[in-house]
Design a protein around this motif. Structure first.
Motif, short mmCIF file in Angstrom:
data_model
loop_
_atom_site.label_atom_id
_atom_site.label_comp_id
_atom_site.label_asym_id
_atom_site.label_seq_id
_atom_site.Cartn_x
_atom_site.Cartn_y
_atom_site.Cartn_z
N ASP A 146 0.84 -1.31 -0.04
CA ASP A 146 -0.02 -0.28 -0.05
C ASP A 146 1.05 1.36 0.03
O ASP A 146 1.87 1.39 0.99
CB ASP A 146 -0.84 0.03 1.16
CG ASP A 146 -1.57 1.10 1.79
OD1 ASP A 146 -1.73 2.21 0.79
OD2 ASP A 146 -2.26 1.41 2.63
N PRO A 147 0.82 1.97 -1.06
CA PRO A 147 1.84 3.27 -1.07
C PRO A 147 1.51 4.13 -0.08
O PRO A 147 2.47 4.73 0.50
CB PRO A 147 1.29 3.94 -2.22
CG PRO A 147 0.24 3.13 -3.01
CD PRO A 147 -0.08 2.05 -2.35
N ARG B 174 -7.07 3.02 -4.70
CA ARG B 174 -6.89 4.73 -4.71
C ARG B 174 -5.74 4.92 -3.80
O ARG B 174 -5.59 4.22 -2.69
CB ARG B 174 -8.34 5.32 -4.14
CG ARG B 174 -9.43 5.13 -5.14
CD ARG B 174 -10.57 5.84 -4.38
NE ARG B 174 -11.59 5.80 -5.67
CZ ARG B 174 -12.86 5.35 -5.20
NH1 ARG B 174 -13.17 5.36 -4.02
NH2 ARG B 174 -13.69 5.36 -6.32
N LEU B 175 -5.14 6.18 -3.94
CA LEU B 175 -3.71 6.45 -3.23
C LEU B 175 -3.88 6.45 -1.53
O LEU B 175 -3.22 5.94 -0.74
CB LEU B 175 -3.09 7.42 -3.75
CG LEU B 175 -2.19 7.13 -4.95
CD1 LEU B 175 -1.50 8.37 -5.28
CD2 LEU B 175 -1.19 5.99 -4.78
N HIS B 176 -5.06 7.10 -1.34
CA HIS B 176 -5.26 7.45 0.03
C HIS B 176 -6.18 6.44 0.44
O HIS B 176 -7.41 6.31 0.15
CB HIS B 176 -5.99 8.86 0.14
CG HIS B 176 -4.91 9.92 -0.20
ND1 HIS B 176 -3.85 10.02 0.62
CD2 HIS B 176 -4.83 10.79 -1.32
CE1 HIS B 176 -3.10 11.10 0.05
NE2 HIS B 176 -3.66 11.25 -0.98
N ASP C 176 -8.34 6.56 3.01
CA ASP C 176 -9.62 6.93 3.50
C ASP C 176 -10.53 6.82 2.27
O ASP C 176 -11.86 6.94 2.26
CB ASP C 176 -9.44 8.50 3.95
CG ASP C 176 -8.88 8.11 5.49
OD1 ASP C 176 -8.70 7.22 5.71
OD2 ASP C 176 -8.60 9.32 5.74
N ASN C 177 -9.97 7.03 1.05
CA ASN C 177 -10.82 6.93 -0.23
C ASN C 177 -11.11 5.58 -0.83
O ASN C 177 -11.95 5.46 -1.67
CB ASN C 177 -10.00 7.76 -1.30
CG ASN C 177 -9.87 9.43 -0.79
OD1 ASN C 177 -10.82 9.64 -0.06
ND2 ASN C 177 -8.88 10.00 -1.71
N ARG C 178 -10.62 4.50 -0.07
CA ARG C 178 -10.94 3.34 -0.54
C ARG C 178 -12.28 2.72 0.20
O ARG C 178 -12.51 3.54 1.18
CB ARG C 178 -9.79 2.40 0.06
CG ARG C 178 -8.30 2.48 -0.89
CD ARG C 178 -7.51 1.62 -0.35
NE ARG C 178 -6.09 2.53 -0.79
CZ ARG C 178 -4.89 2.40 0.00
NH1 ARG C 178 -4.92 1.64 1.10
NH2 ARG C 178 -3.97 2.96 -0.25
N PRO C 179 -12.90 1.82 -0.59
CA PRO C 179 -14.20 1.49 0.05
C PRO C 179 -13.96 0.73 1.31
O PRO C 179 -13.01 0.09 1.56
CB PRO C 179 -14.77 0.58 -0.99
CG PRO C 179 -13.51 0.09 -1.79
CD PRO C 179 -12.39 1.11 -1.70
N ASP C 180 -15.32 0.59 1.89
CA ASP C 180 -15.15 -0.58 3.32
C ASP C 180 -15.21 -1.69 2.74
O ASP C 180 -15.63 -2.06 1.59
CB ASP C 180 -16.45 -0.13 4.08
CG ASP C 180 -16.40 -0.85 5.20
OD1 ASP C 180 -16.10 -0.31 6.19
OD2 ASP C 180 -16.86 -2.07 5.18
N ILE C 181 -14.59 -2.95 3.30
CA ILE C 181 -14.50 -4.16 2.90
C ILE C 181 -15.97 -4.73 2.60
O ILE C 181 -16.42 -5.70 1.86
CB ILE C 181 -13.90 -5.12 3.68
CG1 ILE C 181 -13.85 -6.30 3.16
CG2 ILE C 181 -14.49 -5.16 5.13
CD1 ILE C 181 -12.82 -6.83 2.03
N ARG C 182 -17.06 -4.27 3.40
CA ARG C 182 -18.57 -4.73 3.15
C ARG C 182 -18.84 -4.42 1.83
O ARG C 182 -19.60 -4.96 1.14
CB ARG C 182 -19.17 -4.02 3.96
CG ARG C 182 -19.10 -4.40 5.58
CD ARG C 182 -20.10 -3.29 6.54
NE ARG C 182 -19.93 -3.57 7.80
CZ ARG C 182 -19.16 -2.91 8.46
NH1 ARG C 182 -18.18 -2.01 8.03
NH2 ARG C 182 -19.00 -3.16 9.95
N THR D 130 3.77 6.29 5.13
CA THR D 130 3.56 7.11 6.47
C THR D 130 3.75 6.17 7.39
O THR D 130 4.02 6.57 8.49
CB THR D 130 1.95 7.54 6.41
OG1 THR D 130 1.37 6.16 6.30
CG2 THR D 130 1.58 8.35 5.28
N GLY D 131 3.90 4.81 7.04
CA GLY D 131 4.20 3.95 8.13
C GLY D 131 2.88 3.87 9.12
O GLY D 131 2.92 2.93 10.00
#
Ligand SMILES: Nc1ncnc2c1ncn2[C@@H]1O[C@H](COP(=O)(O)OP(=O)(O)OP(=O)(O)O)[C@@H](O)[C@H]1O
Length: 414
Positions: free
Chosen positions: A288-289, A381-383, A385-391, A294-295
């Motif tokens: 994950d970039p 998506r790079l960020h 927070d912009n990725r979907p929830d696994i649900r 950020t670590g």
């Protein structure tokens, strides 16, 4: 911290995450005692072996300390609830996929040697060791991971898989049955998965892949993996982040049910925080970039790796793709993400789609695969927070599978 954890070792709700803590502490105590009152010559000759054993037991104790925030959360919740029977953990345990009821089996080295016919049949190699096929005395077929001697990461894997994977019980997650820690040997015993890994099948020859590996099977495997991640992120107790979702860590059992494995780098998900500061080494091509820069680890890190697995499944390619470099006049490796994502985002999925399952997918199949591709793109998506929830990913894959199945029914009347 240890003093605060110890009283909970026999607590019905905390005993599973803490299974093995008592043994680890006992081993540490025995090690300390074995060093006391010994002469200088003895210490000189045994120092490096003893140091290794100390490191091993310390890494196991460390893995129990990692669960401390969760355990104290249990205590606080229970005090706030004013009840022991209906706490958060009890409610989670009552889910269909509860945790295992017993601690890991402890095997002797003699039992393991007999089961594997003296480590005769190798079924796989990983970063942390070699995996052998075995048959236990009661007839169960098992896969036995023999961790590489003296490797610090192997010791971490041993402690982490025992503490994290053993308590997890889910239809899409490989079962860790038990372990053996004798002399220098560290061995983990799993249920045997008869049908290899998703990666094996994506690498198969066109004929084989076309015959046994159609779009229904592929989307079904992705759905199983996504359900396993959903369980870890949202239902397991304590919650987990897998950290190493790859196509080689999705195994297929006798009935071709996908089962997630490779929990050696997994971590407990700290409650009530968005991200946590954890040092994890991700497999090349799946990293994950955002985490790399950020670590800070988030459940979304698993979503990114799942996005890569979805691209592998759609394109049939490895996470690193060889491409022709015009300026260097040679083949170079690029990531699957940078190779496939532009076509998907431009609405040209057909340009990168694997042609082995069907050279011309039906309109309904294309619709389903487009849904999978859009889901993959949002996971990548790079960020975080912009990725979907696994649900949402599970819901999209369910829909895609349903479209493929109804298309098959319509065409073949089955
Ligand atoms: N339960 C199992 N049943 C059948 N085969 C297995 C099983 N577990 C592992 N294998 C085989 O052994 C290989 C290596 O296993 P695994 O990836 O778990 O090792 P590892 O050392 O943890 O690797 P890594 O850290 O690189 O993921 C797998 O790719 C698979 O082919």
């Amino acid at each position: 911290m240890i003093a605060e954890l110890l009283p909970l070792v026999h607590d019905p709700e905390a005993m599973r995450p803490l299974a093995g803590l008592g043994n680890a502490l006992r081993e540490a105590h025995e090690l300390v005692m074995s060093c006391q009152g010994r002469g200088r010559t003895y210490r000189f000759f045994t120092a490096s072996r003893q140091a290794e054993r100390f490191r091993s037991v310390q890494s196991r104790i460390d893995s129990f300390l990692a669960v401390f925030p969760v355990i104290s959360h249990i205590g606080i919740t229970r005090r706030l609830d004013g009840t022991g029977s209906d706490s958060v953990l009890s409610r989670a345990h009552s889910s269909q996929h509860a945790v295992s009821q017993e601690g890991p089996e402890v095997f002797t080295l003699a039992e393991i040697t007999a089961a594997t016919k003296n480590f005769g049949v190798v079924i796989g190699h990983g970063d942390s060791g070699t995996v052998y096929k075995g048959k236990l005395r009661d007839g169960r077929e098992v896969a036995i991971k023999r961790l590489r001697d003296g490797l610090r990461s192997a010791e971490d894997t041993f402690g982490t898989e025992l503490a994290i994977l053993h308590p997890v019980c889910h239809e899409h997650i490989v079962r860790l049955l038990g372990s053996c820690a004798e002399q220098e040997e560290r061995l983990l015993v799993y249920e045997h998965m008869d049908n290899g890994t998703l990666r094996n099948h994506l690498d198969a020859s066109p004929d084989l892949a076309a015959a046994s590996w159609n779009w229904k099977a592929r989307v079904g495997v992705l759905l199983g993996a996504a359900r396993a991640i959903y369980h870890l992120h949202c239902r397991a107790c304590p919650l987990l982040i897998h950290c190493n979702v790859t196509s080689s860590n999705i195994l297929l059992d006798r009935s071709w049910t996908p089962r997630l494995s490779g929990f050696g780098a997994s971590v407990w998900r700290a409650p009530d925080v968005d991200s946590q500061d954890v040092d994890v080494v991700q497999t090349y091509g799946y990293g994950d970039p955002e985490y790399c820069s950020t670590g800070r680890l988030k459940p979304a890190t698993d979503l990114y790796s799942l996005g890569v697995v979805m691209l592998e499944t759609l394109t049939g390619n490895q996470p690193a793709v060889p491409v022709w470099d015009e300026t260097k006049k040679t083949m170079i490796d690029t990531t699957l993400v940078s190779w496939a994502l532009p076509s998907i985002e431009a609405g040209q999925l057909g340009e990168v789609l694997d042609r082995r399952p069907a050279s011309a997918p039906t309109a309904r199949q294309r619709e389903a695969l487009q849904l999978v591709a859009s889901s993959a793109a949002s996971c990548l998506r790079l960020h975080g927070d912009n990725r979907p929830d696994i649900r949402d990913v599970v819901a999209n894959l369910e829909k895609a599978l349903q479209i493929i199945c109804s298309d098959m029914l319509g065409r073949f009347g089955r």
